[in-house]
Design an enzyme around this catalytic site. Structure first.
Site, PDB file in Angstrom:
ATOM      1  N   HIS A  25       0.359   0.624   2.586  1.00 35.27           N
ATOM      2  CA  HIS A  25       0.530  -0.453   1.914  1.00 35.27           C
ATOM      3  C   HIS A  25       1.156  -1.431   3.067  1.00 35.27           C
ATOM      4  CE1 HIS A  25       2.377  -2.879  -1.927  1.00 35.27           C
ATOM      5  NE2 HIS A  25       2.105  -3.531  -1.056  1.00 35.27           N
ATOM      6  N   HIS A  27       0.450  -5.458   4.099  1.00 38.04           N
ATOM      7  CA  HIS A  27      -0.577  -6.564   4.299  1.00 38.04           C
ATOM      8  C   HIS A  27      -0.448  -7.214   5.751  1.00 38.04           C
ATOM      9  CE1 HIS A  27      -0.140  -7.115  -0.154  1.00 38.04           C
ATOM     10  NE2 HIS A  27       0.820  -6.443   0.156  1.00 38.04           N
ATOM     11  N   HIS A 205      -1.868  -4.168  -7.052  1.00 36.37           N
ATOM     12  CA  HIS A 205      -0.658  -4.200  -6.972  1.00 36.37           C
ATOM     13  C   HIS A 205      -0.307  -4.252  -8.644  1.00 36.37           C
ATOM     14  CE1 HIS A 205      -0.771  -5.117  -2.958  1.00 36.37           C
ATOM     15  NE2 HIS A 205       0.675  -5.685  -2.888  1.00 36.37           N
ATOM     16  N   GLU A 208       5.483  -4.084  -9.909  1.00 35.54           N
ATOM     17  CA  GLU A 208       6.344  -4.483  -8.836  1.00 35.54           C
ATOM     18  C   GLU A 208       7.151  -5.374  -9.379  1.00 35.54           C
ATOM     19  OE1 GLU A 208       4.874  -7.383  -5.807  1.00 35.54           O
ATOM     20  OE2 GLU A 208       6.781  -6.900  -4.577  1.00 35.54           O
ATOM     21  N   ASP A 286       4.803  -2.764   3.419  1.00 34.14           N
ATOM     22  CA  ASP A 286       4.497  -4.066   2.665  1.00 34.14           C
ATOM     23  C   ASP A 286       4.320  -5.356   3.739  1.00 34.14           C
ATOM     24  OD1 ASP A 286       3.491  -5.476   0.320  1.00 34.14           O
ATOM     25  OD2 ASP A 286       5.526  -5.706  -0.439  1.00 34.14           O
ATOM     26  N   ASP A 287       5.383  -6.174   3.955  1.00 28.94           N
ATOM     27  CA  ASP A 287       5.208  -7.271   4.845  1.00 28.94           C
ATOM     28  C   ASP A 287       6.301  -7.218   5.827  1.00 28.94           C
ATOM     29  OD1 ASP A 287       3.125  -9.020   3.148  1.00 28.94           O
ATOM     30  OD2 ASP A 287       4.503  -8.326   1.797  1.00 28.94           O
TER      31      ASP A 287
HETATM   32  N1  HPA Z   1       3.232  -8.488  -3.835  1.00 26.51           N
HETATM   33  C1  HPA Z   1       2.356  -9.004  -4.056  1.00 26.51           C
HETATM   34  N2  HPA Z   1       1.621  -9.768  -3.275  1.00 26.51           N
HETATM   35  C2  HPA Z   1       1.919  -9.799  -2.069  1.00 26.51           C
HETATM   36  C3  HPA Z   1       2.984  -8.922  -1.496  1.00 26.51           C
HETATM   37  C4  HPA Z   1       3.724  -8.342  -2.532  1.00 26.51           C
HETATM   38  O1  HPA Z   1       4.663  -7.737  -2.219  1.00 26.51           O
HETATM   39  N3  HPA Z   1       2.899  -9.198  -0.288  1.00 26.51           N
HETATM   40  C5  HPA Z   1       2.043  -9.847   0.375  1.00 26.51           C
HETATM   41  N4  HPA Z   1       1.222 -10.297  -0.880  1.00 26.51           N
HETATM   42 ZN    ZN Z   2       2.045  -5.516  -1.320  1.00 26.32          ZN
END
Ligand code: HPA
Ligand code: ZN
Length: 347
Positions: A25, A27, A205, A208, A286-287
């Site tokens: 996971h 991006h 996703h 969250e 994630d990012d």
């Molecule tokens: N959630 C949803 N979309 C996203 C995320 C995330 O954490 N990171 C990049 N796009």
């Molecule tokens: Zn994500």
């Protein structure tokens, strides 16, 4: 397996860093560091609303998912050429190597780029070139997962899937990301049905910021094999039973969850509870350029905050390989690497 694993508390960070693992996971646009944003902006003559790297970094104070997405899409606006996407991918893969990642599945958001007139071929071919080079030179297996932006409509997702059909074989599956609340999985039922007919692997996703109901519909309406995040599953005991029964993996992102205020602090994160419920949880970044750390930082900080031990790390790494879209043969090879690593810590 690790019944005699001997890792003293002060050795734990080193053990975590050296652990062979997969990342499922991430991006790729979320690995765009401020320095690369400024370098690409200068090269491509894109003007940025920030005067310096420091000023941009100072803007990374988020209150929720949407406040992050606004900055994340602005950052991605400097990506224009195939070479830009190659450099983006390659920069992440060098970090992945340093974190002892053996296998990674990269999310990419074509609509963020095609909406600016960038051909989808530049996105996919640049990332694929970085992935192929990493396989040859770094020994990391790289898969790509095309994500649909859920704040856009079904027609835009279909257009994207159709444009991607010329690149079948370069990506392994599709996912669903961007603003979760108000954009339930069922909005994309027909798109995922077509993707499934194309033999693509399916993830989304869910849970969250959105409710457990979105996890149910990701499973039952979209038919996904993995849930990205999914931390809100614990609010619904019947859902936990379902995730256990079908061994559905959750790709959890602890530092992301703190930055986007899903949990107040890492000490309050439910990762330990998810593990103790027996779920197939994994740790991911994630990012990472936006959330304060790559994969090993997520492991080290989460273990410290929750008092987790080496045996938990072995479980998490084992889950990361099991939950991946690697072939059965690749999975056994990864598990052997993990076992060999653990053997070096047995007494
Ligand atoms: N959630 C949803 N979309 C996203 C995320 C995330 O954490 N990171 C990049 N796009
Ligand atoms: Zn994500």
């Amino acid at each position: 397996m690790p019944s005699h694993l001997q890792v003293a508390p002060e050795q734990l960070p080193g053990f975590l860093r050296g652990l062979p693992k997969a990342e499922l996971h991430i991006h790729i646009e979320g690995s765009l560091e401020p320095e690369l944003i400024f370098a690409l902006a200068a090269r491509n003559r894109v003007s940025l609303p920030y005067a310096s790297v420091d000023e941009l970094r100072a803007a990374y104070a988020f209150s929720d998912l949407q406040s992050f997405l606004d900055i994340y899409y602005a950052g991605a606006s400097v990506l224009l050429t195939e070479q830009d996407f190659f450099e983006l991918g390659w920069a992440y893969l060098l970090r992945a190597k340093a974190d002892n990642i053996l296998h990674t599945e990269l999310f990419f958001d074509p609509q963020t780029h095609t909406a600016r007139g960038v051909p989808i071929a530049y996105v996919i071919d640049g990332l694929r070139r970085a992935g192929d080079l990493a396989e040859a030179e770094l020994g990391i297996k790289v898969e790509l997962i095309l994500c649909f932006l859920r704040h856009l409509d079904e027609a835009d997702a279909f257009k994207t899937l159709e444009a991607a059909t010329r690149h079948i074989g370069k990506f392994v599956g599709v996912g669903l990301d961007s603003a979760e609340r108000g954009n339930p999985p069922e909005k994309f039922e027909r798109v995922f049905k077509v993707a499934r007919m194309m033999d693509l692997r399916l993830v989304a996703h869910a849970g969250e910021e959105g409710p457990p109901a979105y996890i149910w519909s990701a499973l039952d309406v979209l038919g996904v094999e993995r849930i990205d995040h999914g931390v809100r599953a614990l609010e619904d005991p019947a859902l936990v039973q379902r995730l256990l029964k079908d061994q559905i993996p959750l790709t959890v992102c602890p530092l992301s969850n703190i930055k986007l205020r899903v949990f107040d602090t890492l000490a309050k994160h439910n990762l330990r509870a998810l593990l103790e419920a027996g779920l197939v949880v994994t740790i991911n970044s994630d990012d990472p350029a936006y959330f304060g750390g790559y994969l090993n930082q997520n492991y080290v900080d989460t273990f410290a905050a929750l008092g987790l031990e080496a045996r938990h790390a072995v479980t998490l790494a084992d889950h990361s390989f099991r939950a991946s879209f690697a072939s059965a043969a690749q999975k056994s090879a990864y598990t052997e690497r993990l076992q060999a690593y653990c053997a070096g810590w047995m007494k």
